[in-house]
Design a protein around this motif. Structure first.
Motif, PDB file in Angstrom:
ATOM      1  N   SER A   1     -44.729 -36.082  50.954  1.00 18.72           N
ATOM      2  CA  SER A   1     -46.164 -36.313  51.118  1.00 18.72           C
ATOM      3  C   SER A   1     -46.294 -37.675  51.801  1.00 18.72           C
ATOM      4  O   SER A   1     -45.340 -38.460  51.818  1.00 18.72           O
ATOM      5  N   ARG A   2     -47.457 -37.969  52.369  1.00 16.18           N
ATOM      6  CA  ARG A   2     -47.554 -39.171  53.195  1.00 16.18           C
ATOM      7  C   ARG A   2     -48.763 -40.027  52.846  1.00 16.18           C
ATOM      8  O   ARG A   2     -49.757 -39.534  52.301  1.00 16.18           O
ATOM      9  N   ILE A   3     -48.661 -41.316  53.209  1.00 14.92           N
ATOM     10  CA  ILE A   3     -49.792 -42.232  53.177  1.00 14.92           C
ATOM     11  C   ILE A   3     -49.939 -42.834  54.569  1.00 14.92           C
ATOM     12  O   ILE A   3     -48.968 -43.340  55.145  1.00 14.92           O
ATOM     13  N   TYR A   4     -51.154 -42.741  55.095  1.00 11.01           N
ATOM     14  CA  TYR A   4     -51.487 -43.314  56.397  1.00 11.01           C
ATOM     15  C   TYR A   4     -52.505 -44.442  56.211  1.00 11.01           C
ATOM     16  O   TYR A   4     -53.242 -44.468  55.223  1.00 11.01           O
ATOM     17  N   CYS A   5     -52.559 -45.325  57.199  1.00 13.61           N
ATOM     18  CA  CYS A   5     -53.639 -46.301  57.287  1.00 13.61           C
ATOM     19  C   CYS A   5     -54.331 -46.132  58.623  1.00 13.61           C
ATOM     20  O   CYS A   5     -53.679 -46.125  59.677  1.00 13.61           O
ATOM     21  N   VAL A   6     -55.651 -45.953  58.577  1.00  6.39           N
ATOM     22  CA  VAL A   6     -56.460 -45.863  59.794  1.00  6.39           C
ATOM     23  C   VAL A   6     -57.117 -47.217  60.008  1.00  6.39           C
ATOM     24  O   VAL A   6     -57.821 -47.723  59.133  1.00  6.39           O
TER      25      VAL A   6
ATOM     26  N   GLU B   1     -60.524 -50.763  57.035  1.00  7.42           N
ATOM     27  CA  GLU B   1     -59.403 -49.828  56.986  1.00  7.42           C
ATOM     28  C   GLU B   1     -59.768 -48.606  56.147  1.00  7.42           C
ATOM     29  O   GLU B   1     -60.635 -48.658  55.282  1.00  7.42           O
ATOM     30  N   CYS B   2     -59.043 -47.517  56.400  1.00  9.07           N
ATOM     31  CA  CYS B   2     -59.153 -46.327  55.558  1.00  9.07           C
ATOM     32  C   CYS B   2     -57.750 -45.820  55.293  1.00  9.07           C
ATOM     33  O   CYS B   2     -56.961 -45.627  56.231  1.00  9.07           O
ATOM     34  N   TYR B   3     -57.423 -45.651  54.021  1.00 12.83           N
ATOM     35  CA  TYR B   3     -56.112 -45.154  53.618  1.00 12.83           C
ATOM     36  C   TYR B   3     -56.216 -43.656  53.336  1.00 12.83           C
ATOM     37  O   TYR B   3     -57.176 -43.208  52.706  1.00 12.83           O
ATOM     38  N   LEU B   4     -55.220 -42.909  53.813  1.00 12.46           N
ATOM     39  CA  LEU B   4     -55.239 -41.460  53.696  1.00 12.46           C
ATOM     40  C   LEU B   4     -53.933 -40.996  53.078  1.00 12.46           C
ATOM     41  O   LEU B   4     -52.862 -41.255  53.623  1.00 12.46           O
TER      42      LEU B   4
ATOM     43  N   ASN C   1     -56.472 -37.099  65.673  1.00 17.40           N
ATOM     44  CA  ASN C   1     -57.936 -36.987  65.667  1.00 17.40           C
ATOM     45  C   ASN C   1     -58.570 -37.486  64.373  1.00 17.40           C
ATOM     46  O   ASN C   1     -59.798 -37.550  64.269  1.00 17.40           O
ATOM     47  N   VAL C   2     -57.745 -37.824  63.388  1.00 21.39           N
ATOM     48  CA  VAL C   2     -58.269 -38.240  62.083  1.00 21.39           C
ATOM     49  C   VAL C   2     -59.179 -39.466  62.175  1.00 21.39           C
ATOM     50  O   VAL C   2     -60.254 -39.479  61.554  1.00 21.39           O
ATOM     51  N   PRO C   3     -58.816 -40.531  62.908  1.00 25.05           N
ATOM     52  CA  PRO C   3     -59.693 -41.715  62.924  1.00 25.05           C
ATOM     53  C   PRO C   3     -61.122 -41.403  63.374  1.00 25.05           C
ATOM     54  O   PRO C   3     -62.082 -41.867  62.742  1.00 25.05           O
ATOM     55  N   GLU C   4     -61.273 -40.631  64.432  1.00 20.69           N
ATOM     56  CA  GLU C   4     -62.615 -40.311  64.921  1.00 20.69           C
ATOM     57  C   GLU C   4     -63.422 -39.557  63.871  1.00 20.69           C
ATOM     58  O   GLU C   4     -64.604 -39.850  63.643  1.00 20.69           O
ATOM     59  N   ILE C   5     -62.795 -38.596  63.203  1.00 20.23           N
ATOM     60  CA  ILE C   5     -63.496 -37.794  62.199  1.00 20.23           C
ATOM     61  C   ILE C   5     -63.898 -38.660  61.003  1.00 20.23           C
ATOM     62  O   ILE C   5     -64.998 -38.535  60.464  1.00 20.23           O
ATOM     63  N   LEU C   6     -63.006 -39.571  60.582  1.00 20.80           N
ATOM     64  CA  LEU C   6     -63.293 -40.412  59.422  1.00 20.80           C
ATOM     65  C   LEU C   6     -64.461 -41.356  59.669  1.00 20.80           C
ATOM     66  O   LEU C   6     -65.251 -41.627  58.757  1.00 20.80           O
ATOM     67  N   TYR C   7     -64.593 -41.875  60.884  1.00 21.69           N
ATOM     68  CA  TYR C   7     -65.555 -42.943  61.132  1.00 21.69           C
ATOM     69  C   TYR C   7     -66.926 -42.459  61.600  1.00 21.69           C
ATOM     70  O   TYR C   7     -67.853 -43.244  61.718  1.00 21.69           O
TER      71      TYR C   7
ATOM     72  N   VAL D   1     -53.184 -27.548  50.898  1.00 22.57           N
ATOM     73  CA  VAL D   1     -53.685 -28.672  51.699  1.00 22.57           C
ATOM     74  C   VAL D   1     -54.408 -29.649  50.772  1.00 22.57           C
ATOM     75  O   VAL D   1     -55.382 -29.269  50.109  1.00 22.57           O
ATOM     76  N   SER D   2     -53.949 -30.892  50.718  1.00 20.83           N
ATOM     77  CA  SER D   2     -54.590 -31.899  49.874  1.00 20.83           C
ATOM     78  C   SER D   2     -54.689 -33.221  50.621  1.00 20.83           C
ATOM     79  O   SER D   2     -53.738 -33.639  51.293  1.00 20.83           O
ATOM     80  N   VAL D   3     -55.853 -33.863  50.477  1.00 20.67           N
ATOM     81  CA  VAL D   3     -56.095 -35.160  51.112  1.00 20.67           C
ATOM     82  C   VAL D   3     -56.911 -36.022  50.152  1.00 20.67           C
ATOM     83  O   VAL D   3     -57.896 -35.557  49.571  1.00 20.67           O
ATOM     84  N   VAL D   4     -56.509 -37.276  49.994  1.00 19.86           N
ATOM     85  CA  VAL D   4     -57.287 -38.281  49.275  1.00 19.86           C
ATOM     86  C   VAL D   4     -57.466 -39.458  50.245  1.00 19.86           C
ATOM     87  O   VAL D   4     -56.509 -39.857  50.912  1.00 19.86           O
ATOM     88  N   ALA D   5     -58.677 -39.981  50.347  1.00 19.49           N
ATOM     89  CA  ALA D   5     -58.946 -41.084  51.269  1.00 19.49           C
ATOM     90  C   ALA D   5     -59.692 -42.201  50.573  1.00 19.49           C
ATOM     91  O   ALA D   5     -60.501 -41.972  49.674  1.00 19.49           O
ATOM     92  N   CYS D   6     -59.422 -43.432  51.022  1.00 17.77           N
ATOM     93  CA  CYS D   6     -60.089 -44.614  50.497  1.00 17.77           C
ATOM     94  C   CYS D   6     -60.506 -45.492  51.670  1.00 17.77           C
ATOM     95  O   CYS D   6     -59.634 -46.011  52.392  1.00 17.77           O
TER      96      CYS D   6
END
Length: 255
Positions: free
Chosen positions: A132-137, A198-201, A215-221, A245-250
């Motif tokens: 599983s992964r953690i991203y930073c936008v 920032e947004c953590y995913l 495409n995630v950054p555009e959708i998040l913002y 499919v699971s996603v948690v964002a901060c």
């Protein structure tokens, strides 16, 4: 489908947190589990992906997040980041032991990934097991903060496979580290500074293997966080969505 949203205010940071999880289009059940705990300037987030090819995957992932949730009051009250980190690792090792004992009790192998993000004011700590992964936008770009603990990624890092070969290799999903699968466990540990904007995913592989991550950054913002996750999930479900499919964002903002 599960969806929830929190807004936590304090005199330093504002965290907006949302999570969503779905079984996808093919799997009969959802073996992912997510965790969102928040209080003041402190948050504990996790995604656990029960290993679908093994028995009791859902029980394994749920055990992991339940044990973290039980440890949350102590973690939240830790004197500093190092104490919080030690408490996190204690909880993760306890989850590992309990999942291992679960496997022994049913006479079959079982296991789970686990990606954990702990935020305290302007600092974060990551604990990683599996893929599983953690991203930073940040500033319109997305960066992966974790390293996939897979056989293929290990081969790429040692120069024995290139990225293209790894992407199509028959062992591309084979984990070299997971909760409960063997007696040994290695917890990858990362830390850094939290910045406003920032947004953590956090996500399971069922998301990043199907989504257009660029495409995630555009959708998040362009909308609120809960709506953004609904859109990201809908995009994945319009495809094959062969896995859960699971996603948690901060999303973090300075006051």
């Amino acid at each position: 489908m599960m969806s929830c949203w929190y807004s936590i205010w304090d005199n330093i940071m504002r965290y907006e947190i949302a999570g969503i999880s779905d079984k996808g289009n093919v799997r009969p059940d959802n073996q992912d589990s997510i965790l969102m705990c928040c209080e003041g300037d402190t948050a504990l987030l996790a995604v656990a992906d029960g290993m679908g090819g093994l028995a009791c995957g859902k029980q394994a992932s749920q055990l992991a997040v339940d044990i973290l949730r039980a440890a949350w009051p102590d973690i939240q009250c830790a004197a500093d980041m190092e104490e919080a980190s030690a408490l996190l690792e204690d909880a993760i090792y306890e989850a590992h032991r309990q999942i291992f004992y679960l496997a022994e009790s049913i006479g079959e192998r079982t296991g789970s990934t686990l990606s954990v993000l702990f935020l305290k004011g302007r600092m974060y700590r990551i604990k990683q097991i599996g893929d599983s992964r953690i991203y930073c936008v940040r500033r319109g770009k997305i960066e992966q903060l974790t390293v996939d603990q897979t056989w293929c990624n290990m081969m790429v890092q040692t120069g024995q496979l290139d990225e293209e070969q790894a992407a199509r290799h028959r062992m591309r999903h084979f984990l070299v580290n997971a909760l409960g699968v063997s007696q040994e466990l290695e917890i990858a540990d990362e830390q850094g500074t939290v910045r406003g904007g920032e947004c953590y995913l956090l996500c399971s592989d069922g998301f990043y293997n199907e989504a257009a991550v660029e495409n995630v950054p555009e959708i998040l913002y362009r909308q609120n966080l809960a709506q953004a996750l609904e859109e990201l999930l809908s995009d994945v479900l319009r495809g094959q969505a062969r896995d859960n499919v699971s996603v948690v964002a901060c999303a973090v903002s300075l006051l």
